[in-house]
Design a protein around this motif. Structure first.
Motif, PDB file in Angstrom:
ATOM      1  N   ASP A   1     -64.184   3.802-114.249  1.00 58.05           N
ATOM      2  CA  ASP A   1     -63.247   4.075-115.347  1.00 58.05           C
ATOM      3  C   ASP A   1     -63.937   3.886-116.697  1.00 58.05           C
ATOM      4  N   ALA A   2     -64.680   2.790-116.826  1.00 62.59           N
ATOM      5  CA  ALA A   2     -65.365   2.515-118.090  1.00 62.59           C
ATOM      6  C   ALA A   2     -66.454   3.554-118.366  1.00 62.59           C
ATOM      7  N   THR A   3     -67.098   4.013-117.314  1.00 66.35           N
ATOM      8  CA  THR A   3     -68.144   5.031-117.472  1.00 66.35           C
ATOM      9  C   THR A   3     -67.561   6.331-117.995  1.00 66.35           C
ATOM     10  N   LEU A   4     -66.448   6.769-117.414  1.00 63.47           N
ATOM     11  CA  LEU A   4     -65.808   7.994-117.879  1.00 63.47           C
ATOM     12  C   LEU A   4     -65.294   7.838-119.301  1.00 63.47           C
ATOM     13  N   THR A   5     -64.734   6.684-119.619  1.00 63.25           N
ATOM     14  CA  THR A   5     -64.250   6.429-120.979  1.00 63.25           C
ATOM     15  C   THR A   5     -65.391   6.533-121.982  1.00 63.25           C
ATOM     16  N   GLY A   6     -66.564   6.012-121.607  1.00 69.89           N
ATOM     17  CA  GLY A   6     -67.717   6.098-122.493  1.00 69.89           C
ATOM     18  C   GLY A   6     -68.149   7.530-122.745  1.00 69.89           C
ATOM     19  N   MET A   7     -68.126   8.366-121.724  1.00 68.58           N
ATOM     20  CA  MET A   7     -68.500   9.773-121.922  1.00 68.58           C
ATOM     21  C   MET A   7     -67.442  10.518-122.711  1.00 68.58           C
ATOM     22  N   ARG A   8     -66.190  10.193-122.500  1.00 66.80           N
ATOM     23  CA  ARG A   8     -65.129  10.834-123.270  1.00 66.80           C
ATOM     24  C   ARG A   8     -65.210  10.499-124.753  1.00 66.80           C
ATOM     25  N   ALA A   9     -65.901   9.406-125.075  1.00 62.78           N
ATOM     26  CA  ALA A   9     -66.073   9.023-126.480  1.00 62.78           C
ATOM     27  C   ALA A   9     -67.116   9.884-127.188  1.00 62.78           C
ATOM     28  N   VAL A  10     -67.890  10.657-126.416  1.00 62.86           N
ATOM     29  CA  VAL A  10     -68.808  11.617-127.033  1.00 62.86           C
ATOM     30  C   VAL A  10     -67.977  12.583-127.864  1.00 62.86           C
ATOM     31  N   GLY A  11     -68.336  12.761-129.101  1.00 55.76           N
ATOM     32  CA  GLY A  11     -67.485  13.514-130.029  1.00 55.76           C
ATOM     33  C   GLY A  11     -67.145  14.925-129.602  1.00 55.76           C
ATOM     34  N   SER A  12     -68.023  15.541-128.812  1.00 52.59           N
ATOM     35  CA  SER A  12     -67.786  16.928-128.410  1.00 52.59           C
ATOM     36  C   SER A  12     -67.013  17.056-127.105  1.00 52.59           C
ATOM     37  N   TRP A  13     -66.631  15.935-126.464  1.00 54.02           N
ATOM     38  CA  TRP A  13     -65.885  16.023-125.207  1.00 54.02           C
ATOM     39  C   TRP A  13     -64.591  16.803-125.448  1.00 54.02           C
ATOM     40  N   PRO A  14     -64.300  17.797-124.622  1.00 52.80           N
ATOM     41  CA  PRO A  14     -63.152  18.681-124.899  1.00 52.80           C
ATOM     42  C   PRO A  14     -61.808  17.949-124.894  1.00 52.80           C
ATOM     43  N   THR A  15     -60.968  18.337-125.817  1.00 53.83           N
ATOM     44  CA  THR A  15     -59.607  17.790-125.896  1.00 53.83           C
ATOM     45  C   THR A  15     -58.558  18.830-125.525  1.00 53.83           C
ATOM     46  N   ALA A  16     -59.010  20.047-125.262  1.00 50.27           N
ATOM     47  CA  ALA A  16     -58.102  21.131-124.851  1.00 50.27           C
ATOM     48  C   ALA A  16     -58.721  21.850-123.670  1.00 50.27           C
ATOM     49  N   PRO A  17     -57.914  22.400-122.753  1.00 51.70           N
ATOM     50  CA  PRO A  17     -58.455  23.101-121.587  1.00 51.70           C
ATOM     51  C   PRO A  17     -59.304  24.297-121.992  1.00 51.70           C
ATOM     52  N   TYR A  18     -60.273  24.624-121.166  1.00 48.40           N
ATOM     53  CA  TYR A  18     -61.111  25.800-121.390  1.00 48.40           C
ATOM     54  C   TYR A  18     -60.264  27.058-121.213  1.00 48.40           C
ATOM     55  N   ASP A  19     -60.348  28.003-122.176  1.00 46.52           N
ATOM     56  CA  ASP A  19     -59.513  29.208-122.098  1.00 46.52           C
ATOM     57  C   ASP A  19     -60.326  30.499-122.074  1.00 46.52           C
ATOM     58  N   GLY A  20     -61.634  30.410-121.983  1.00 44.35           N
ATOM     59  CA  GLY A  20     -62.459  31.609-121.888  1.00 44.35           C
ATOM     60  C   GLY A  20     -62.835  32.234-123.212  1.00 44.35           C
ATOM     61  N   SER A  21     -62.323  31.713-124.324  1.00 44.73           N
ATOM     62  CA  SER A  21     -62.654  32.275-125.636  1.00 44.73           C
ATOM     63  C   SER A  21     -64.061  31.851-126.053  1.00 44.73           C
ATOM     64  N   ARG A  22     -64.623  32.554-127.041  1.00 43.24           N
ATOM     65  CA  ARG A  22     -65.938  32.163-127.546  1.00 43.24           C
ATOM     66  C   ARG A  22     -65.890  30.753-128.136  1.00 43.24           C
ATOM     67  N   ARG A  23     -64.803  30.437-128.778  1.00 40.38           N
ATOM     68  CA  ARG A  23     -64.673  29.099-129.350  1.00 40.38           C
ATOM     69  C   ARG A  23     -64.685  28.038-128.248  1.00 40.38           C
TER      70      ARG A  23
END
Length: 426
Positions: free
Chosen positions: A272-294
């Motif tokens: 749990d702590a390991t995943l939390t640490g990676m989620r703290a990476v600023g670029s970790w997605p906060t919205a589902p992938y939708d196939g757009s270029r963005r």
């Protein structure tokens, strides 16, 4: 982030008794199985290790990787990695890390380019089938097959008797390609090993003076680069394929897979702590992938940031542990425990959401049946069903075990598509 290394204070004792060149690699490291004459005076000037890299790049086995499964089949989607694109990405990571450590980038890159050349059709699923079928002739292992291919099966150089010595790479490069420098008899619970019994002479030549079972630092760099690329890019492929949503990870289910596949003794709190640490990476997605270029750009950013996070942590830990030089056996790569955990969590996410599906399980079972039937058919038909080099090997094989090894060599050389075609012709 990769940063300049510390000032090198001197070279600790390595395995080579011969004088060392200014880059830390002496005559023993540059030695080839068959001595080669000097190149033409009008030929481009290249180092021995640059020539090694070119030989791997131009090898037929390298081209075949483009049609071999990485995780998802190469025919399944235009986006997903195959063995060749995976190897290119591993090579880029290995070269950058090697350069940052002031090691020899050409050696690390060549080892990365070659590391999967021995893998058969259908990825690790195909490897496990051939291992079972080859039990009576010494088994099958993708890394041992890579050594066999580099030193025997891939045509480039022959010795005084006319026998192939493969690409005739330098000792240092071959050693860097050897992820598991021990025979089958010394394999651990995972069954990994790096040399078959009949390839032992070239293995012993390559390992002259090395401590038993110890990997050179260039092999360690290649192995880490493989882990980094594998963990990050398999998740990326799974996201684009719609099988992974990084905003909806189910920890309880994923941690079960992580323990089953990678970290049997690690508890939920640590994961749990390991995943939390990676989620703290600023670029970790906060919205589902939708196939757009963005959305694709956001996914690329997090993969890039994770690669930098892992390699930067390893580089800093390695420098903290030793002044180097990071050449051959003079030092070791240091992978922090946190980095090891993060890589395993990413692998577990891919394993749970991509490899545990019912659809994939059915496909893998069919692949296993196909390879078993193909091996049986080739053994039954003999040399007439084999490509000329393998037919020649069959005709000089001393016994049934040697003939089985020839058939395994033939099957391992095939791509996913050519394996299916050969099966249809059996």
């Amino acid at each position: 982030m990769l940063v300049p290394g510390p000032k090198v204070r001197g070279r600790p004792g390595g395995i080579e008794s011969l004088p060392m060149d200014s880059d830390g690699y002496g005559d023993a490291a540059r030695e080839r199985i068959v001595e080669e004459p000097p190149k033409r005076v009008d030929a481009p000037i290249r180092t021995a290790f640059e020539r090694d890299r070119a030989r791997v790049v131009h090898a037929a086995a390298s081209r075949r990787l483009a049609a071999k499964t990485q995780v998802l089949g190469p025919q399944s989607d235009d986006f997903v990695r195959n063995r060749l694109t995976h190897s290119l990405e591993v090579a880029q990571v290995a070269r950058d890390l090697s350069r940052a450590l002031r090691s020899q980038p050409d050696i690390a890159e060549t080892a990365a380019l070659a590391h999967d050349m021995g893998h058969p059709p259908f990825g690790h699923n195909g490897e496990s089938v051939l291992a079972e079928l080859g039990a009576s002739c010494g088994g099958f292992e993708g890394n041992a097959q890579t050594l066999r291919l580099l030193t025997r099966l891939e045509a480039k150089t022959v010795d005084a008797t006319g026998a192939s010595v493969g690409l005739n790479l330098t000792r240092a490069t071959l050693d860097a390609c050897t992820k598991y420098p021990w025979p089958r008899a010394a394999a651990g619970p995972d069954g990994k090993f790096g040399v078959y019994v009949d390839d032992r002479p070239v293995f012993d030549w390559m390992r002259r003076g090395a401590a038993e079972g110890r990997r050179c630092v260039e092999a360690q760099i290649m192995d880490l680069a493989d882990d980094v690329a594998y963990s990050v890019h398999d998740v990326e492929d799974g996201v684009v394929a719609g099988q992974i949503d990084l905003t909806l990870i189910d920890p309880a289910a994923v941690w079960e897979t992580v323990r089953e596949w990678y970290l049997p003794d690690v508890g939920d709190d640590v994961l749990d702590a390991t995943l939390t640490g990676m989620r703290a990476v600023g670029s970790w997605p906060t919205a589902p992938y939708d196939g757009s270029r963005r959305s694709l750009a956001a996914l690329k950013n997090v993969t890039s940031d994770l690669i930098g996070r892992f390699c930067g942590a390893v580089q800093h830990a390695t420098f903290a542990a030793s002044d180097g030089p990071f050449v051959r056996y003079a030092a070791d790569l240091v992978v922090p425990e946190q980095t090891r955990l993060e890589i395993a969590v990413l692998k577990g996410i891919a394993a749970h959401y991509v490899m545990h599906t019912d659809q994939r399980a059915a496909l893998m079972e069919r692949q296993r049946e196909l390879l078993a039937e193909l091996v049986a058919g080739l053994l039954d038909r003999g040399p007439d069903a084999l490509d000329r080099p393998f037919a020649d090997d069959w005709r000089v094989a001393a016994d049934d075990a040697a003939r089985l090894r020839v058939v395994l060599d033939q099957v391992a050389s095939l791509t996913d598509a050519s394996a299916v075609a050969r099966w249809e012709q059996r």
